[in-house]
Structures are given as C-alpha cells and as structure tokens.
Design a protein around this motif. Structure first.
Motif, PDB file in Angstrom:
ATOM      1  N   ASP A  20      -9.455 -23.159  -5.254  1.00  0.00           N
ATOM      2  CA  ASP A  20      -8.583 -23.584  -5.479  1.00  0.00           C
ATOM      3  C   ASP A  20      -7.682 -23.043  -5.771  1.00  0.00           C
ATOM      4  OD1 ASP A  20      -9.645 -26.585  -3.907  1.00  0.00           O
ATOM      5  OD2 ASP A  20      -9.829 -27.197  -5.981  1.00  0.00           O
ATOM      6  N   GLN A  21      -8.435 -21.679  -6.490  1.00  0.00           N
ATOM      7  CA  GLN A  21      -6.924 -21.172  -7.139  1.00  0.00           C
ATOM      8  C   GLN A  21      -6.098 -20.248  -6.534  1.00  0.00           C
ATOM      9  OE1 GLN A  21      -9.531 -20.239 -11.125  1.00  0.00           O
ATOM     10  NE2 GLN A  21      -7.728 -19.926 -11.747  1.00  0.00           N
ATOM     11  N   VAL A  22      -7.401 -20.138  -5.976  1.00  0.00           N
ATOM     12  CA  VAL A  22      -6.698 -18.421  -4.812  1.00  0.00           C
ATOM     13  C   VAL A  22      -6.225 -19.337  -3.628  1.00  0.00           C
ATOM     14  CG1 VAL A  22      -7.581 -17.184  -2.675  1.00  0.00           C
ATOM     15  CG2 VAL A  22      -9.269 -17.011  -4.733  1.00  0.00           C
ATOM     16  N   ARG A  23      -6.177 -20.893  -3.355  1.00  0.00           N
ATOM     17  CA  ARG A  23      -5.489 -20.953  -2.520  1.00  0.00           C
ATOM     18  C   ARG A  23      -4.243 -21.378  -2.545  1.00  0.00           C
ATOM     19  NH1 ARG A  23      -4.317 -26.848  -0.870  1.00  0.00           N
ATOM     20  NH2 ARG A  23      -4.048 -26.338   1.177  1.00  0.00           N
ATOM     21  N   ALA A  24      -4.274 -22.066  -3.927  1.00  0.00           N
ATOM     22  CA  ALA A  24      -2.936 -21.975  -4.561  1.00  0.00           C
ATOM     23  C   ALA A  24      -2.140 -20.931  -4.566  1.00  0.00           C
ATOM     24  CB  ALA A  24      -2.863 -23.064  -5.849  1.00  0.00           C
ATOM     25  N   ALA A  25      -2.058 -19.942  -5.277  1.00  0.00           N
ATOM     26  CA  ALA A  25      -1.919 -18.906  -5.387  1.00  0.00           C
ATOM     27  C   ALA A  25      -1.564 -18.101  -3.367  1.00  0.00           C
ATOM     28  CB  ALA A  25      -2.554 -17.210  -5.853  1.00  0.00           C
ATOM     29  N   LEU A  26      -1.973 -18.910  -2.833  1.00  0.00           N
ATOM     30  CA  LEU A  26      -1.555 -17.974  -1.930  1.00  0.00           C
ATOM     31  C   LEU A  26      -0.204 -19.211  -1.274  1.00  0.00           C
ATOM     32  CD1 LEU A  26      -4.813 -17.553  -0.164  1.00  0.00           C
ATOM     33  CD2 LEU A  26      -3.008 -15.021  -0.944  1.00  0.00           C
ATOM     34  N   SER A  32       2.105 -13.207  -4.596  1.00  0.00           N
ATOM     35  CA  SER A  32       1.990 -11.693  -3.958  1.00  0.00           C
ATOM     36  C   SER A  32       0.500 -11.825  -3.586  1.00  0.00           C
ATOM     37  CB  SER A  32       2.834 -10.171  -4.171  1.00  0.00           C
ATOM     38  OG  SER A  32       3.974 -10.819  -3.457  1.00  0.00           O
ATOM     39  N   GLY A  33      -0.437 -13.074  -4.305  1.00  0.00           N
ATOM     40  CA  GLY A  33      -2.288 -12.953  -4.113  1.00  0.00           C
ATOM     41  C   GLY A  33      -2.224 -12.569  -5.071  1.00  0.00           C
ATOM     42  N   ALA A 134       2.705  -5.942  -0.776  1.00  0.00           N
ATOM     43  CA  ALA A 134       2.635  -6.770  -1.875  1.00  0.00           C
ATOM     44  C   ALA A 134       4.001  -7.025  -2.533  1.00  0.00           C
ATOM     45  CB  ALA A 134       1.269  -7.014  -2.396  1.00  0.00           C
ATOM     46  N   SER A 135       4.193  -5.645  -3.236  1.00  0.00           N
ATOM     47  CA  SER A 135       4.993  -6.011  -4.260  1.00  0.00           C
ATOM     48  C   SER A 135       6.739  -6.191  -3.289  1.00  0.00           C
ATOM     49  CB  SER A 135       4.825  -3.829  -4.877  1.00  0.00           C
ATOM     50  OG  SER A 135       5.440  -3.610  -3.830  1.00  0.00           O
ATOM     51  N   THR A 136       6.310  -5.925  -2.190  1.00  0.00           N
ATOM     52  CA  THR A 136       8.236  -6.373  -1.322  1.00  0.00           C
ATOM     53  C   THR A 136       7.791  -7.477  -0.754  1.00  0.00           C
ATOM     54  OG1 THR A 136       7.068  -5.344   0.465  1.00  0.00           O
ATOM     55  CG2 THR A 136       8.548  -4.015  -1.109  1.00  0.00           C
ATOM     56  N   HIS A 137       6.938  -8.240  -0.943  1.00  0.00           N
ATOM     57  CA  HIS A 137       7.132  -9.957  -0.714  1.00  0.00           C
ATOM     58  C   HIS A 137       6.675  -9.711   1.183  1.00  0.00           C
ATOM     59  CE1 HIS A 137       7.435 -11.156  -4.345  1.00  0.00           C
ATOM     60  NE2 HIS A 137       8.732 -10.851  -4.858  1.00  0.00           N
ATOM     61  N   SER A 138       6.008  -8.309   1.278  1.00  0.00           N
ATOM     62  CA  SER A 138       5.849  -8.540   2.662  1.00  0.00           C
ATOM     63  C   SER A 138       4.262  -9.649   3.228  1.00  0.00           C
ATOM     64  CB  SER A 138       5.869  -7.148   3.134  1.00  0.00           C
ATOM     65  OG  SER A 138       7.026  -6.699   3.570  1.00  0.00           O
ATOM     66  N   VAL A 139       3.257  -9.031   2.340  1.00  0.00           N
ATOM     67  CA  VAL A 139       2.114  -9.807   2.509  1.00  0.00           C
ATOM     68  C   VAL A 139       1.538 -10.355   1.539  1.00  0.00           C
ATOM     69  CG1 VAL A 139       1.219  -8.335   4.486  1.00  0.00           C
ATOM     70  CG2 VAL A 139       0.945  -7.748   2.110  1.00  0.00           C
ATOM     71  N   GLN A 160      -1.732  -5.974 -13.560  1.00  0.00           N
ATOM     72  CA  GLN A 160      -1.274  -5.227 -14.950  1.00  0.00           C
ATOM     73  C   GLN A 160       0.651  -6.090 -14.684  1.00  0.00           C
ATOM     74  OE1 GLN A 160      -2.123  -1.449 -15.245  1.00  0.00           O
ATOM     75  NE2 GLN A 160      -4.321  -2.265 -16.431  1.00  0.00           N
ATOM     76  N   SER A 161       0.890  -5.851 -13.953  1.00  0.00           N
ATOM     77  CA  SER A 161       2.458  -6.617 -13.845  1.00  0.00           C
ATOM     78  C   SER A 161       3.014  -8.406 -13.307  1.00  0.00           C
ATOM     79  CB  SER A 161       2.955  -5.406 -13.030  1.00  0.00           C
ATOM     80  OG  SER A 161       2.940  -5.362 -11.703  1.00  0.00           O
ATOM     81  N   ARG A 162       1.312  -8.537 -12.750  1.00  0.00           N
ATOM     82  CA  ARG A 162       1.227 -10.176 -12.797  1.00  0.00           C
ATOM     83  C   ARG A 162       1.817 -10.473 -11.442  1.00  0.00           C
ATOM     84  NH1 ARG A 162       3.002 -13.263 -18.827  1.00  0.00           N
ATOM     85  NH2 ARG A 162       1.458 -12.120 -19.836  1.00  0.00           N
ATOM     86  N   VAL A 163       2.094  -9.361 -10.268  1.00  0.00           N
ATOM     87  CA  VAL A 163       2.258  -9.561  -8.751  1.00  0.00           C
ATOM     88  C   VAL A 163       1.078 -10.304  -8.167  1.00  0.00           C
ATOM     89  CG1 VAL A 163       2.936  -8.510  -6.916  1.00  0.00           C
ATOM     90  CG2 VAL A 163       3.804  -7.281  -9.686  1.00  0.00           C
TER      91      VAL A 163
END
Length: 866
Positions: A20-26, A32-33, A134-139, A160-163
């Motif tokens: 559920d944690q993984v799915r919620a993040a996605l 960004s994952g 991921a950092s540019t919110h492409s994936v 570490q940067s919480r992305v």
C-alpha cells in the motif's frame, strides 16, 4: 512497455502495508517514486509487482533490470527505449535525456512507472538517466535494492533529497510466516512446524520457500488429519542442494565451513583459526555477521546457505575442515551449545563418536531444552541401558508409557551391580523416582524409592553429594506440588532460594514451583512479584531447560488468576522470539486448552486441532489427553456433539503429564454438562472445590466454585462471594460480580458481570451471566437491558444450547422476528408467510412481547446478526 511485471508462483502474504505504501507513492502526484530496500529473498520484487499491478489499467509500466554483463556498457539497461532513437541522439547525453522526456510525455497514461531491479549491476549511465527523469517528473521510479551502500549514487541522492520515498521490507514475523505457509500449503499448519521453518529461514521468504521445498521432498513435512505437521527425522538426511559457498577457497572456505557446521560461534574461537583480515573481508562481503556482547559471536548471514553447506560437508567431509574442527573440539572453553551442534554434525558425517562424548552431549542438549537432539545422541549410544549416564539422561526426557517401562528395567538392572559407583547409584535412584513421579499416580512404591534416594545420596562424598541433595530436594518439592500439598511447597521452596535474584538452577526451578503454589493458593500478587524478579535474571545466567520450566509455571499461574488473554499472548510472543525457550507443541496445546476453558470454542479448536495432529505423532509432554478433553468441550460448545463424544471416547489411560491429569477431569465434567446432565456436572465441580478447600488451595477452590455456581449450584453462591472477596485478580473480580447477581437475583448485576467477563475473555461466564439475566428479567425492567444481554449471548457459545428465550418463541414467531430484523414490512411478511397483514402484525406483536422489546429497532438489536 505495456507489459506489467509477471506474476510469481508464491502468494504475497504479510506485505499489505508495504504494498500500500508503494502504491500510494505511485499515485501521489507530488511523488517521483520509492526506494524499496530489503535483503535478498525478502519479497521486494513481489511487493513492487503487486503494487504496480494494482495501478489503473492505462498506467504504463516499464521493467528494467541491471546485469553484470551489461554493466560496463553505457545505457545497456535502457536498450529497449533506445532502439527507435537516432544513433546520433544516443551518443549525446543531453539529447538522449531530452528525447526520453519527450517519449514519456507523449504517453496517454501519464508519467510511466519504471521498476528498476538488481540496481547493484545497473550501468552508471542508465542510473544517471533514470534519476534525471525522476527528478524532472518525467517518470516515477520503484528502485529495488538490497542495501543503500550498494545502490547507485544518483538514486541515493534522490532519496536523501526526498524526491524518492523509502519503504523497508523487514523479515517476516512468525505470524506472517504461518499465514504464508497456510496459503502455500492450502491448509492449517501446526505451530511447531511454523516456528521451526520461521527460525530456520530467519523470516526470509526466499529461504522459507527453499526450505519448505526440501522439507516436503524429504518427508520432514507431511499432512496428518488435515493438518501440516513436522516429522522428527533428522534434517541432515535431506539433500539440500548446492551452496553459494561452493566456490570459496582457502581460509575463507574454512571460515565459512566452520560457522556452517558450528552455528553461532564465539569470535575469539574463530580468530584462533582464521586470520582477522579474512574474517573482516567476509563481513564486508555480507557473508558473515558478528553479534556484539560480552563474548562477541560470529554467524553465517544467510541461514539457508549455511544449512546447505553444512549438509554438503556432511555428505563429503573435507580433510582440512575435519582437522580444523578437531582442534576446536579439543578446546576446554568450547560453549556447550557449540559442542552439541558439532556432535550432531559428526553423526551426520558418519564420524565415529565415543560413548562418553554422546552421553555428555545428551546431557548438554537436555540442559539446552533440546530433548529431540538429546534423544538422537542417546539413540546413537550403543547399549544405552548399560551406561548409567545415558540412562539418567533418558530419564530427564519426557517419555510415554512404553519408554517408562524400558527405563525402569534398565535402572533396576544397573542398580543390581554391586560395583556401581555411589554417585551413579544415587543418580539412578533419583532418575527412577523422577520417572515414577511424572508417569504414574503417586503410590507407596514412589515414597519407598525416595527414601532409598536419600540413603544413597548420603553415601556420596564431595561436590556430587551437594548436587544430588539439591536434586532430591527439588524432586520432593515437585511431589508436593503434584499431590496438591501447596503449603509444603510454600514452606520448602524458600529453603532452596538464597534471594529473589538467585539465578542458580536449583533456585530458579524452586521459584517456578513456588509460583504455581502461590497461584493455587490465590496469592496472585506474590506471583507477580516473583515473576518480575525472575524476569530480571539475564537469560545467559539461567539454563535454557530451567527457563522453560519457569516459563511454563508462569503461564499456568496467569491462567489460575483468570488472565487468559495475557497467558495466550505470552505463548505467542515466545514463539515470535528467536531467543526464548518453549516447547511449541506444549505451547499450542496449552493456548488451545486455556481458550477452551474460557468458552472460546472456535478460537480453541483453531489451536487444538494442529496440536492434536502433532501430539498424535509424538507426545513427550503428556498433553495429548488434556488437549483431547479440551477439544471435546470446545466441540460441544460449538454444537458438534458427535465430534465431542469422539474426543472423549478417544481418551486413553496412557502417559499423562502434570497438570494434564487434572485438566482431563475438569474438561470431562464441563463436556458432560453439555452432553449429559448439567446438575451432575455442577455437583462434580463442587466436589473438586471441597477437595481444594481441604488442601488450603483457595485459588483452585475459587475456580471450581465459580463453575459449580455457573452450572446451576446456586446454594454455594454465598461461599463463592466470601472466597472471591479474600482474593485478588481478574477471576476473583468476576466471581464477586457473578455471585452478587446470583444472590440478589438482580438482572442488572448479572449483566454487569457478563460485560466484565466478556471484556476479560471469559465467554463461558459472560454467556451464563447473560442467560440468567434474561431469565430473571421482570416486566418493569428496561428492555434495553434484555437487548444487551442477547447481544452478549450471541458473542458466546452458551446461547446455542441454553438460551430459553429462543425456546419461548414458536418457529413461525422466530421466522417473523428475523424478517423484521432484515427490514421487511408487515405486508412483506404477510406475503412471505401466506397470511393476512393483520395476522402478520399479530406475530410481530407476540414476538416482541415474549422478548420484552417495544419496537422494531430493539427487535433488530436482538436478531440483527442471526
């Protein structure tokens, strides 16, 4: 890209929170994952698979896996994305990233999800590209890794940067492991089997899968009476396949071999044979772990690999390894636990083990609370009947009736030898007394044996004499406990204990028996003080066999105080611990017995049936008759009269351990109250109570008095009130409430007792109190009191047999009441029953009148869940 992660063959159990944690993040627009972290085999990929497969159907999923072959080549992991791009674009990182961003931006499902597995072998260029996307919110990324230290730096920086969020996949708990085994095997699994596989796998799902496969193929796990149980054949006989250590050489191989054979070993011993730099290198590679403490220990990090390598070495012992083991075996500072494990492996390897070594190893195995291992050593001892030490260790094992006869014959034969050493003679005499005490009713023969024990112990000199004298004193204390002379236990136990924190074996065992005597006499506050003092003793300071004995005493003391849920929880928590000692078959039996005694029939049967399957294979604790009797009562409560009678008919008069012998009588009477005559059962409980009163056992007297009154012997309700007022604890509190309600014939007081009993987990008392409250209701009583009593009844098994309110209604009135509960109108009821609407109204009115309710809402409260 449209293909989702393929389904595995094993179910995912116990990982719903992580999934559920993984799915919620996605699904989070701002995320960004995630970084999914866990050891190999913990189920990281399965969690990722279930999480992404639960996403909306239009979501694009891409699966990328690092490869050691492709790691030297830039963008090798992204080949599937680059095939349609111009070659010039792929040679320029900036153009490549721009092209990939454009590719992903044009997808109809929004940002795709990229699952990245085996990241330790991912080429750096691919890792950098994916992190940038991921950092540019492409994936959105699901990065699966075993260790942060082996994760490509671009992904670590995103975390570490919480992305990226982080989800840790911890080892399976015991309960999760048992649930997984139930799912995989499609059936109930005994606690002993589940605990064994959980500890052997260290909670690792991949290891569990491999171990279960081997166990099934070798016949160590089998189906018995519809329950999956363990078999007692030694696992060393199973072929466990090729180990991951097979390619190791030199000192590294020797170190891995020694730890695989010896198990957890003091680091100081390992370093005497393996260079420190080699040990450090193995630690850095994650192959071995070092546990800190007063005497640090080393152990193989992967349990299944150790088991596999150990079995392979036993099948084909290597001279270099045998030489190293021989040197370790000769050490005087070798811990007994390591010596036991080594002796077991020597037998696996077909190495001749001297008789004196087998006898010593059996003794240590008994002290370590490993009777199965001790039995293996004794069976390997040639003509064990001729070895006094072997016979003494056999006597320490819980035995069945046939074994007891063989033991007595061996002891009698050895005692006839005039040349027998005085210490051996005294030890054998004690073994004879112990065997008789734990396997047969106390008789004059036992008392005669104890007198001879005392004479033989007096003939021994030196340190042996003191040890034997203490053993004899403990045996006499156990005799007093078993025969119900609790006052003598209270008097004599103090003489064997120097202080509350005395951790000697004699003191610890005496305190265990003292706890039982205190509980039997109703001194529950002193039990708690003693239990707390025992808990402060470090595990290393007390022998495992003594800790197990005290643990069992503490559980029985809790049960006598009425703290059923606490006792059951402790049984479960010890199963879930990797360090505490517990006979799991005994534990599952006791938990089921306690729940049955509290009237919680279905919970009880869920535990008792697996326990009975295990006990049917081997009953070394003498619990089988008590477990069968408890199952009979649980079945009777549940309305399965034939099954209940079958359990009673199956009771045999073989080996019955203490306190199982008294439990059998107790549950026979409770079952008879349901199957035969409740009045006779009440009288039997009263006789038990009178016997305990004569012995001064107020705690036990309270238990039997409460059952007598509950079963209808109201004439002793005042005596129950007086006795409960003298004692503390949950059971005494419930008894006071119930006896007051019975004496005053007050429905409100009885309902209060029912509420308290239900909250405390005593469903039998809750049901009986509610039923009596219903029977005593007066017309002027609040109808909601009756409604609540009915609600409590429906949560217990008492309602099924004893609810007279159901008998007060005719069949048609019951049917109409249930229709009202389902929300049907009078018109609907009339149509269903083929009567007029006025007749239907009459049925509804009569049902409400008989039940003492005034409106449809109250009627639904009574029948709403039926």
């Amino acid at each position: 890209m449209h293909e989702r992660v393929t389904q595995g063959t094993w179910p995912l159990v116990g990982r719903s929170a992580e999934t559920d944690q993984v799915r919620a993040a996605l699904l989070d627009a701002a995320s960004s994952g995630v970084l999914l972290v866990g050891a190999s085999g913990q189920g990281k990929t399965a969690v990722a698979r279930h999480a992404v497969n639960a996403l909306p159907a239009e979501q694009e999923i891409l699966y990328i896996r690092g490869s050691s072959l492709g790691a030297p080549t830039d963008y090798s992991a992204l080949t599937v994305l680059l095939v349609d791009l111009d070659e010039a674009v792929t040679r320029t990182p900036l153009l490549l990233l721009t092209a990939l961003q454009a590719l992903f931006a044009g997808l109809p499902g929004g940002r795709p999800v990229v699952v990245v597995d085996n990241v330790a072998d991912l080429d750096p260029a691919s890792a950098t590209a994916l992190a940038h996307l991921a950092s540019t919110h492409s994936v959105r990324l699901v990065v699966i890794t075993e260790q942060i230290t082996r994760t490509p730096e671009p992904f670590v920086e995103l975390w570490q940067s919480r992305v990226l969020g982080r989800v840790d996949i911890e080892p399976l708990t015991f309960e999760q492991t048992r649930d997984l085994l139930r799912e995989v095997l499609d059936g109930e699994v005994s606690r002993a089997l589940a605990v064994g596989l959980w500890r052997a796998s260290d909670g690792n799902a991949g290891t569990l899968r491999a171990l279960l496969s081997v166990a099934l193929e070798s016949g160590q796990v089998r189906l018995r009476d519809g329950i999956w149980v363990r078999c007692r054949e030694h696992p060393g006989s199973a072929g466990l396949g090729t180990s991951v250590f097979d390619d190791a050489t030199g000192a590294a191989r020797t170190a891995l071999a020694l730890l695989s054979v010896l198990g957890e070993t003091p680091l100081r011993i390992l370093l005497d044979h393996i260079p420190r730099e080699e040990v450090d290198a193995l630690r850095q590679r994650g192959l071995i772990s070092v546990h800190a403490g007063e005497d640090p220990t080393a152990v193989i990090a992967e349990p299944f690999a150790a088991t596999s390598f150990r079995a392979a070495l036993a099948r084909s012992p290597e001279p270099a390894i045998l030489t190293a083991l021989d040197k370790i075996d000769g050490r005087t500072d070798l811990p007994p636990a390591v010596g036991v494990v080594l002796t077991s492996w020597l037998l696996d390897a077909g190495v001749a083990v001297a008789d004196h070594r087998l006898g010593s190893a059996a003794r240590h195995a008994n002290l370590l609370a490993r009777p199965d291992v001790a039995l293996r050593f004794l069976d390997a001892l040639e003509d064990w009947q001729q070895h006094p030490a072997g016979v003494v260790e056999y006597a320490r094992l819980p035995r069945d009736g046939a074994d007891v006869r063989a033991l007595r014959t061996a002891i009698d034969t050895l005692l006839q030898d005039p040349a027998l050493a005085p210490a051996d003679r005294a030890a054998l005499r004690l073994a004879d007394a112990r065997t008789r005490l734990r396997s047969a009713p106390v008789d004059d023969a036992l008392l005669d044996v104890l007198r001879r024990c005392e004479a033989d112990c007096s003939a021994v000199e030196g340190a042996d004499r003191e040890y034997l004298a203490e053993d004899l004193a403990l045996l006499r204390l156990e005799l007093s406990l078993i025969t119900g002379r609790y006052r003598e236990v209270l008097r004599d136990a103090a003489a064997l204990t120097a202080s509350l924190l005395d951790a000697s074996s004699t003191a610890v065992r005496a305190k265990g028996m003292l706890m039982m005597a205190l509980a039997a006499t109703g001194q529950h506050e002193r039990v708690d003080v003693l239990a707390e003092a025992l808990a402060q003793i470090r595990p290393a300071a007390a022998r495992p066999c003594d800790r197990q004995e005290v643990h069992q005493s503490a559980l029985l003391a809790l049960a006598l105080a009425g703290r059923i849920d606490e006792a059951v929880q402790r049984l479960r928590s010890v199963s879930s611990s990797r360090h505490d000692v517990q006979d799991e078959v005994w534990a599952e039996s006791l938990a089921g017995i306690l729940l049955a005694g509290a009237g919680r029939s279905r919970e009880a049967l869920r535990l008792l049936l697996p326990a009975l399957a295990e006990l049917g294979l081997e009953d070394r604790s003498g619990m089988l008759p008590a477990a069968k009797a408890a199952a009979a009562y649980a079945y009777a409560l549940d309305g399965q009269d034939d099954a209940a009678q079958g359990c009673l008919d199956g009771l045999q008069h073989g080996y019955i351990g203490w306190p199982a012998v008294r439990l059998v009588d107790y549950f026979r009477v409770l079952t008879a109250a349901l199957l035969e005559d409740q009045r006779d059962a009440a009288q039997a409980m009263l006789r038990f109570a009178n016997l305990e009163r004569a012995l001064g056992s107020k705690g036990l007297e309270l238990l039997f008095l409460l059952q007598a009154v509950r079963l209808g012997e109201a004439s002793v309700a005042h005596r129950l009130l007086v006795r409960s007022g003298e004692l503390t604890g949950p059971l005494a509190h419930l008894a006071r409430l119930f006896s007051r309600g019975v004496l005053s014939q007050d429905a409100a007081l009885l309902l209060e007792a029912a509420e308290a009993a239900l909250a405390a987990g005593h469903h039998d008392l809750a049901g009986s109190s509610s039923l009596l409250a219903v029977q005593l209701r007066a017309p002027e009583d609040d109808p909601l009191l009756f409604v609540r009593a009915e609600q409590i009844l429906r949560q217990t098994s008492v309602e099924r047999r004893r609810s007279l309110t159901r008998q007060a209604l005719t069949e048609r009135e019951r049917a109409v009441a249930r229709m009202v509960a389902r929300g049907l109108s009078n018109k609907d009821i009339a149509a269903a029953e083929h009567v007029s609407v006025r007749t239907a109204e009459g049925y509804v009115h009569r049902a409400m009148s008989k039940l003492g309710v005034h409106n449809r809402k109250q009627l639904r409260s009574v029948f709403g869940t039926r």
